[in-house]
Design a protein around this motif. Structure first.
Motif, PDB file in Angstrom:
ATOM      1  N   TYR A 116      -8.251   8.997 -12.351  1.00  0.00           N
ATOM      2  CA  TYR A 116      -7.987   7.624 -11.062  1.00  0.00           C
ATOM      3  C   TYR A 116      -8.763   7.570 -10.442  1.00  0.00           C
ATOM      4  O   TYR A 116      -8.864   8.318  -9.924  1.00  0.00           O
ATOM      5  N   TYR A 117      -9.111   6.382 -10.240  1.00  0.00           N
ATOM      6  CA  TYR A 117      -9.929   5.878  -9.205  1.00  0.00           C
ATOM      7  C   TYR A 117      -8.617   4.614  -7.960  1.00  0.00           C
ATOM      8  O   TYR A 117      -8.412   4.315  -8.607  1.00  0.00           O
ATOM      9  N   ASN A 118      -8.337   5.785  -6.937  1.00  0.00           N
ATOM     10  CA  ASN A 118      -8.421   4.732  -6.422  1.00  0.00           C
ATOM     11  C   ASN A 118      -8.837   3.784  -4.887  1.00  0.00           C
ATOM     12  O   ASN A 118      -9.620   3.781  -5.163  1.00  0.00           O
ATOM     13  N   ILE A 119      -8.133   2.577  -4.475  1.00  0.00           N
ATOM     14  CA  ILE A 119      -8.928   1.523  -4.211  1.00  0.00           C
ATOM     15  C   ILE A 119      -7.428   1.253  -2.829  1.00  0.00           C
ATOM     16  O   ILE A 119      -6.546   1.036  -2.795  1.00  0.00           O
TER      17      ILE A 119
ATOM     18  N   ARG B 296      -5.376   0.995  -8.294  1.00  0.00           N
ATOM     19  CA  ARG B 296      -5.886   1.841  -8.330  1.00  0.00           C
ATOM     20  C   ARG B 296      -6.701   2.008 -10.483  1.00  0.00           C
ATOM     21  O   ARG B 296      -6.499   0.430 -10.760  1.00  0.00           O
ATOM     22  N   VAL B 297      -7.948   2.183 -10.802  1.00  0.00           N
ATOM     23  CA  VAL B 297      -8.075   2.003 -11.934  1.00  0.00           C
ATOM     24  C   VAL B 297      -7.901   3.748 -12.827  1.00  0.00           C
ATOM     25  O   VAL B 297      -8.192   4.149 -12.164  1.00  0.00           O
TER      26      VAL B 297
ATOM     27  N   PHE C 112     -12.547   9.111  -6.604  1.00  0.00           N
ATOM     28  CA  PHE C 112     -11.300   9.635  -7.584  1.00  0.00           C
ATOM     29  C   PHE C 112     -10.941  10.883  -7.033  1.00  0.00           C
ATOM     30  O   PHE C 112     -11.328  12.043  -6.816  1.00  0.00           O
ATOM     31  N   HIS C 113      -9.777  10.244  -6.978  1.00  0.00           N
ATOM     32  CA  HIS C 113      -8.338  11.659  -6.657  1.00  0.00           C
ATOM     33  C   HIS C 113      -7.392  12.461  -7.421  1.00  0.00           C
ATOM     34  O   HIS C 113      -6.497  12.708  -6.802  1.00  0.00           O
ATOM     35  N   ARG C 114      -7.422  11.495  -8.931  1.00  0.00           N
ATOM     36  CA  ARG C 114      -5.925  12.361  -9.389  1.00  0.00           C
ATOM     37  C   ARG C 114      -6.703  12.332 -10.595  1.00  0.00           C
ATOM     38  O   ARG C 114      -7.776  11.651 -11.181  1.00  0.00           O
TER      39      ARG C 114
ATOM     40  N   PRO D 150       1.048  -1.209   0.261  1.00  0.00           N
ATOM     41  CA  PRO D 150       0.189   0.070  -0.172  1.00  0.00           C
ATOM     42  C   PRO D 150       0.789   1.522  -0.017  1.00  0.00           C
ATOM     43  O   PRO D 150       1.655   1.500   0.660  1.00  0.00           O
ATOM     44  N   THR D 151       0.454   1.714  -0.941  1.00  0.00           N
ATOM     45  CA  THR D 151       1.016   3.863  -0.422  1.00  0.00           C
ATOM     46  C   THR D 151       0.458   4.259   0.608  1.00  0.00           C
ATOM     47  O   THR D 151      -0.646   3.809   0.830  1.00  0.00           O
ATOM     48  N   GLY D 152       0.711   6.111  -0.181  1.00  0.00           N
ATOM     49  CA  GLY D 152       0.026   6.690   1.146  1.00  0.00           C
ATOM     50  C   GLY D 152      -1.256   6.852   0.618  1.00  0.00           C
ATOM     51  O   GLY D 152      -2.598   6.811   1.591  1.00  0.00           O
ATOM     52  N   LYS D 153      -1.584   6.614  -0.372  1.00  0.00           N
ATOM     53  CA  LYS D 153      -3.166   6.975  -1.331  1.00  0.00           C
ATOM     54  C   LYS D 153      -3.711   5.583  -1.835  1.00  0.00           C
ATOM     55  O   LYS D 153      -4.697   6.115  -2.018  1.00  0.00           O
TER      56      LYS D 153
END
Length: 260
Positions: free
Chosen positions: A159-162, A132-133, A185-187, A125-128
């Motif tokens: 980008y959708y982070n999971i 991701r999709v 969605f954060h990016r 895992p990264t911080g975020k």
């Protein structure tokens, strides 16, 4: 009409750059080697380096990637591969595997609209995010221009982070409420590319992209850039501009023909 497209591409690029002029700048260089295996399958290995352009060009990221692309038909293909990334500043490394599908539509006789979706999973895992999709869309010329064999394009990726490391959220009274991963969605990345084919073995790609992070359709306890009770921000938005160049080499049997 082609000259109008080029003017629009560079106009959008300049506008995005002005809107994000207070963000940091990064420079990227890369090289890739593509080998056609069959008429529908090819393999590619690539290397990329990233530098902090606004901090004496300090090394920020090195990566090595491999990927295979299989053509389903003339307009669709599937891709899969792996990337190994190293962060010299933190003396850390991480890897990811990915798979996706892309589809091309024709917009008249001279424009191509390419859309794709790609899923990625990381070794830790990264911080975020942990997975991701990426949903991407790009518009460019169907055929290269006569002048320097140029091919301009403009695109956007969402980008959708999971998953990722859990983040502590607070209620309206600044008391701990929920601790969980900031899914959503954060990016986004807006990009402009100008590719030139030097010969059948070699092409060069110049590109610019602007990365911007946000909380899009994110619930109160799925956000990033969260303010703690002491006023400090956790998981800050990572916004920056990047410009780079990539040299693409194609080698096959008797030139660029498939090996089999």
């Amino acid at each position: 009409m082609k000259h109008t497209i080029i003017a629009c591409v560079f106009g959008i690029s300049c506008t995005a750059g002005l809107q994000a002029q207070n963000n940091e700048w990064r420079a990227r260089t890369g090289v890739s080697l593509k080998v056609p295996i069959t008429k529908k399958l090819d393999a590619k290995i690539s290397h990329q380096r990233s530098f902090e352009a606004t901090d004496h060009f300090k090394s920020r990221m090195n990566s090595v990637g491999i990927r295979a692309t299989y053509e389903l038909d003339k307009r669709a293909d599937v891709v899969a591969g792996a990337v190994w990334l190293q962060n010299p500043r933190r003396n850390s490394s991480i890897s990811k595997v990915f798979a996706g599908i892309r589809y091309e539509s024709r917009l008249g006789d001279w424009l191509a609209w390419k859309n794709g979706i790609q899923a990625e999973t990381f070794s830790r895992p990264t911080g975020k995010f942990k997975h991701r999709v990426i949903i991407s869309s790009k518009i460019g010329l169907r055929k290269r221009m006569d002048f320097l064999n140029l091919s301009p394009s403009v695109g956007y990726a969402l980008y959708y982070n999971i998953g990722g490391k859990d983040l502590q959220y607070y209620d309206g009274n600044k008391r701990p409420a929920v601790k969980q991963s900031p899914d959503g969605f954060h990016r986004g990345r807006f990009n402009v590319t100008l590719s030139s084919r030097v010969n059948k073995h070699l092409s060069l790609s110049l590109y610019y992209f602007n990365q911007h992070e946000f909380n899009f359709i994110a619930g109160e306890y799925r956000r990033i850039h969260v303010e703690r009770p002491n006023g400090k921000i956790t998981r800050r938005f990572n916004n920056y501009n990047a410009a780079g160049i990539t040299m693409n080499i194609t080698i096959g049997r008797n030139g660029t023909k498939p090996v089999f």
